[in-house]
Design a protein around this motif. Structure first.
Motif, PDB file in Angstrom:
ATOM      1  N   LYS A   2       1.280  -1.211   0.207  1.00  0.00           N
ATOM      2  CA  LYS A   2      -0.734   0.028  -0.516  1.00  0.00           C
ATOM      3  C   LYS A   2       1.005   1.228  -0.011  1.00  0.00           C
ATOM      4  CE  LYS A   2      -3.419  -2.065   2.311  1.00  0.00           C
ATOM      5  NZ  LYS A   2      -4.936  -1.895   3.142  1.00  0.00           N
ATOM      6  N   VAL A   3       0.573   2.847  -0.437  1.00  0.00           N
ATOM      7  CA  VAL A   3       0.828   3.516  -0.770  1.00  0.00           C
ATOM      8  C   VAL A   3       0.562   4.612   0.931  1.00  0.00           C
ATOM      9  CG1 VAL A   3       1.276   6.289  -1.597  1.00  0.00           C
ATOM     10  CG2 VAL A   3       0.901   4.384  -2.955  1.00  0.00           C
ATOM     11  N   GLY A   4       1.490   5.338   1.596  1.00  0.00           N
ATOM     12  CA  GLY A   4       1.277   5.835   2.688  1.00  0.00           C
ATOM     13  C   GLY A   4       2.281   7.461   2.141  1.00  0.00           C
ATOM     14  N   MET A   5       2.458   8.184   3.640  1.00  0.00           N
ATOM     15  CA  MET A   5       2.619   8.785   3.632  1.00  0.00           C
ATOM     16  C   MET A   5       3.457   9.393   4.766  1.00  0.00           C
ATOM     17  SD  MET A   5      -0.615  11.594   3.616  1.00  0.00           S
ATOM     18  CE  MET A   5       0.757  13.309   3.769  1.00  0.00           C
ATOM     19  N   LEU A   6       4.774  10.095   5.391  1.00  0.00           N
ATOM     20  CA  LEU A   6       5.637  10.477   6.294  1.00  0.00           C
ATOM     21  C   LEU A   6       4.719  12.034   6.789  1.00  0.00           C
ATOM     22  CD1 LEU A   6       6.816  10.419   8.583  1.00  0.00           C
ATOM     23  CD2 LEU A   6       8.925  11.337   6.786  1.00  0.00           C
ATOM     24  N   THR A   7       3.895  12.395   7.208  1.00  0.00           N
ATOM     25  CA  THR A   7       2.636  13.222   7.990  1.00  0.00           C
ATOM     26  C   THR A   7       3.911  13.919   8.523  1.00  0.00           C
ATOM     27  OG1 THR A   7       3.044  12.752  10.384  1.00  0.00           O
ATOM     28  CG2 THR A   7       1.035  11.705   8.720  1.00  0.00           C
ATOM     29  N   GLY A   8       5.372  14.885   8.118  1.00  0.00           N
ATOM     30  CA  GLY A   8       5.838  15.870   8.983  1.00  0.00           C
ATOM     31  C   GLY A   8       5.616  17.276   7.988  1.00  0.00           C
ATOM     32  N   PRO A   9       5.498  17.054   6.777  1.00  0.00           N
ATOM     33  CA  PRO A   9       5.216  18.293   6.523  1.00  0.00           C
ATOM     34  C   PRO A   9       3.533  18.997   7.173  1.00  0.00           C
ATOM     35  CG  PRO A   9       5.632  17.230   4.460  1.00  0.00           C
ATOM     36  CD  PRO A   9       5.569  15.891   6.042  1.00  0.00           C
ATOM     37  N   PHE A  10       2.729  18.461   7.343  1.00  0.00           N
ATOM     38  CA  PHE A  10       1.645  19.170   8.147  1.00  0.00           C
ATOM     39  C   PHE A  10       2.407  19.184   9.063  1.00  0.00           C
ATOM     40  CE2 PHE A  10      -0.047  17.057   3.535  1.00  0.00           C
ATOM     41  CZ  PHE A  10      -1.325  17.446   3.478  1.00  0.00           C
ATOM     42  N   GLU A  11       3.141  18.987   9.714  1.00  0.00           N
ATOM     43  CA  GLU A  11       3.423  19.464  11.215  1.00  0.00           C
ATOM     44  C   GLU A  11       2.830  20.269  12.137  1.00  0.00           C
ATOM     45  OE1 GLU A  11       8.000  19.667  11.436  1.00  0.00           O
ATOM     46  OE2 GLU A  11       7.696  21.298  10.435  1.00  0.00           O
ATOM     47  N   ASN A  12       2.326  21.479  11.402  1.00  0.00           N
ATOM     48  CA  ASN A  12       1.865  22.602  12.468  1.00  0.00           C
ATOM     49  C   ASN A  12       0.505  22.462  11.643  1.00  0.00           C
ATOM     50  OD1 ASN A  12       4.565  23.282  12.746  1.00  0.00           O
ATOM     51  ND2 ASN A  12       4.156  24.711  10.509  1.00  0.00           N
ATOM     52  N   GLU A  13      -0.264  21.493  11.366  1.00  0.00           N
ATOM     53  CA  GLU A  13      -1.609  21.171  10.941  1.00  0.00           C
ATOM     54  C   GLU A  13      -1.548  20.378  12.276  1.00  0.00           C
ATOM     55  OE1 GLU A  13      -3.065  21.767   7.076  1.00  0.00           O
ATOM     56  OE2 GLU A  13      -1.042  22.689   6.850  1.00  0.00           O
ATOM     57  N   LYS A  14      -3.677  20.196  12.283  1.00  0.00           N
ATOM     58  CA  LYS A  14      -4.043  18.567  13.814  1.00  0.00           C
ATOM     59  C   LYS A  14      -3.922  17.633  12.968  1.00  0.00           C
ATOM     60  CE  LYS A  14      -6.917  21.737  15.933  1.00  0.00           C
ATOM     61  NZ  LYS A  14      -9.048  21.847  16.521  1.00  0.00           N
ATOM     62  N   LEU A  15      -3.808  16.865  12.821  1.00  0.00           N
ATOM     63  CA  LEU A  15      -3.719  15.186  12.429  1.00  0.00           C
ATOM     64  C   LEU A  15      -5.196  14.879  12.121  1.00  0.00           C
ATOM     65  CD1 LEU A  15      -2.785  12.523  12.019  1.00  0.00           C
ATOM     66  CD2 LEU A  15      -3.800  11.808  14.294  1.00  0.00           C
ATOM     67  N   GLU A  16      -6.216  15.540  12.506  1.00  0.00           N
ATOM     68  CA  GLU A  16      -7.590  15.510  11.503  1.00  0.00           C
ATOM     69  C   GLU A  16      -7.132  16.095  10.183  1.00  0.00           C
ATOM     70  OE1 GLU A  16     -11.768  14.870  12.566  1.00  0.00           O
ATOM     71  OE2 GLU A  16     -10.082  14.165  13.661  1.00  0.00           O
ATOM     72  N   TYR A 246       8.249  -8.804   1.530  1.00  0.00           N
ATOM     73  CA  TYR A 246       7.571  -7.452   1.730  1.00  0.00           C
ATOM     74  C   TYR A 246       6.281  -6.902   1.356  1.00  0.00           C
ATOM     75  CZ  TYR A 246       7.474  -2.599   3.092  1.00  0.00           C
ATOM     76  OH  TYR A 246       6.891  -1.664   4.234  1.00  0.00           O
ATOM     77  N   ASP A 247       5.847  -6.995   2.350  1.00  0.00           N
ATOM     78  CA  ASP A 247       4.184  -6.674   1.976  1.00  0.00           C
ATOM     79  C   ASP A 247       3.719  -5.312   2.400  1.00  0.00           C
ATOM     80  OD1 ASP A 247       2.007  -6.895  -0.328  1.00  0.00           O
ATOM     81  OD2 ASP A 247       1.295  -8.005   1.142  1.00  0.00           O
ATOM     82  N   GLY A 248       4.438  -4.475   2.916  1.00  0.00           N
ATOM     83  CA  GLY A 248       3.859  -3.740   3.696  1.00  0.00           C
ATOM     84  C   GLY A 248       3.559  -2.040   3.003  1.00  0.00           C
ATOM     85  N   VAL A 249       4.108  -1.089   3.527  1.00  0.00           N
ATOM     86  CA  VAL A 249       3.979   0.226   2.804  1.00  0.00           C
ATOM     87  C   VAL A 249       4.842   0.922   2.361  1.00  0.00           C
ATOM     88  CG1 VAL A 249       4.722   1.634   5.117  1.00  0.00           C
ATOM     89  CG2 VAL A 249       2.434   2.529   3.855  1.00  0.00           C
ATOM     90  N   LEU A 250       4.502   1.802   1.124  1.00  0.00           N
ATOM     91  CA  LEU A 250       5.618   2.271   0.819  1.00  0.00           C
ATOM     92  C   LEU A 250       5.110   4.360   1.201  1.00  0.00           C
ATOM     93  CD1 LEU A 250       5.274   1.093  -2.846  1.00  0.00           C
ATOM     94  CD2 LEU A 250       6.985   0.459  -1.662  1.00  0.00           C
TER      95      LEU A 250
END
Length: 276
Positions: A2-16, A246-250
């Protein structure tokens, strides 16, 4: 896979906010920043009720958390106790959220020591209490092979797994860091496939003409880009991941200065989806 994303670029915003974007962009997995004081998940403040609310909101959007990310210089002796304490809290948060992996770093070489010596002599002591807790909670620790840390060339990979034999200790594997060093980024996949718990999807673009002009010790001849905009053959790389179990996240790590936050994540996800 599955595709994923590191949330760092949104660090100043809420997880929501990140969840809303990921749902709209069709990115099903989140590598959530969990540093002290993080607006996304702060393990020191996470309660069982908050964890349940997060899991409910993820489920409503068809999302999941692939890992919690705590990237810091783990070998810093002045912060050792604080780092270990937060890492343990991060493992607790992962267990509470049903997240299988915590991503970290091997840290920098200590003054007067090589990277390999630091891996041999320092890393086992730093990670002993963290790894013991991870084993207890059935959570994996995944080290990103960031070249500025101790985990640089393939020789450091060899020493790392010679020293750290526990099956709960492995990699958040990032091929981009090896590519610009001209190390073979496919070899570790076959050698350490069962210890790859998570992957970063980040590409490297090499400007060969500039490198020929300024030399390998010059600057500006390579940069990190979104997958599909650099030199890594992602079909080949992902085929190697699959062949080695491997069958995890990218997980897209967006460090491409030529693309905005949203367009980079969307383009990377659209490109990677064809291989999933």
């Amino acid at each position: 896979m599955k595709v994923g994303m590191l949330t760092g670029p949104f660090e100043n915003e809420k997880l929501e906010t990140v969840m809303d974007f990921a749902e709209e962009a069709g990115i099903p997995c989140l590598e959530v920043v969990a540093h002290p004081g993080s607006r996304h998940i702060d393990p020191a403040r996470l309660t069982a009720d908050q964890a349940k609310k997060i899991m409910d909101r993820l489920a409503e959007r068809g999302l999941q958390i692939s890992s919690l990310a705590y990237y810091t210089d783990t070998t810093d002796p002045k912060r050792a106790k604080a780092i270990q304490a937060h890492a343990i809290k991060t493992i607790d948060a992962a267990a509470m959220l049903g997240v299988p992996t915590v991503c970290m770093l091997t840290g920098s070489p200590l003054p007067g020591m090589s990277k390999i010596d630091t891996i041999r002599q320092v890393l086992p002591k730093v990670y002993a209490p963290i790894l013991a807790h991870a084993r207890k909670k059935k959570v994996n620790l995944a080290m990103e092979n960031y070249f500025a840390t101790c985990l640089q060339g393939l020789d450091t990979f060899e020493v790392l797994f010679e020293v750290m034999k526990d099956d709960h200790f492995g990699l958040n594997y990032d091929p981009s860091h090896l590519y610009h060093q001209e190390c073979d980024h496919l070899v570790p996949v076959s050698l350490y496939g069962r210890r790859i718990f998570h992957t970063h999807a980040k590409d490297t673009l090499v400007d060969k003409a500039r490198r020929a002009k300024v030399g390998i010790y010059g600057s500006g001849w390579w940069r990190y880009v979104i997958p599909g905009f650099g030199n890594i053959n992602w079909g080949e790389y992902i085929s190697h991941l699959r062949a080695n179990g491997y069958d995890g996240v990218l997980s897209i790590e967006h460090e491409d200065g030529a693309q905005t936050r949203e367009e980079g994540f969307c383009r990377g996800a659209w490109y990677l989806e064809q291989f999933c």
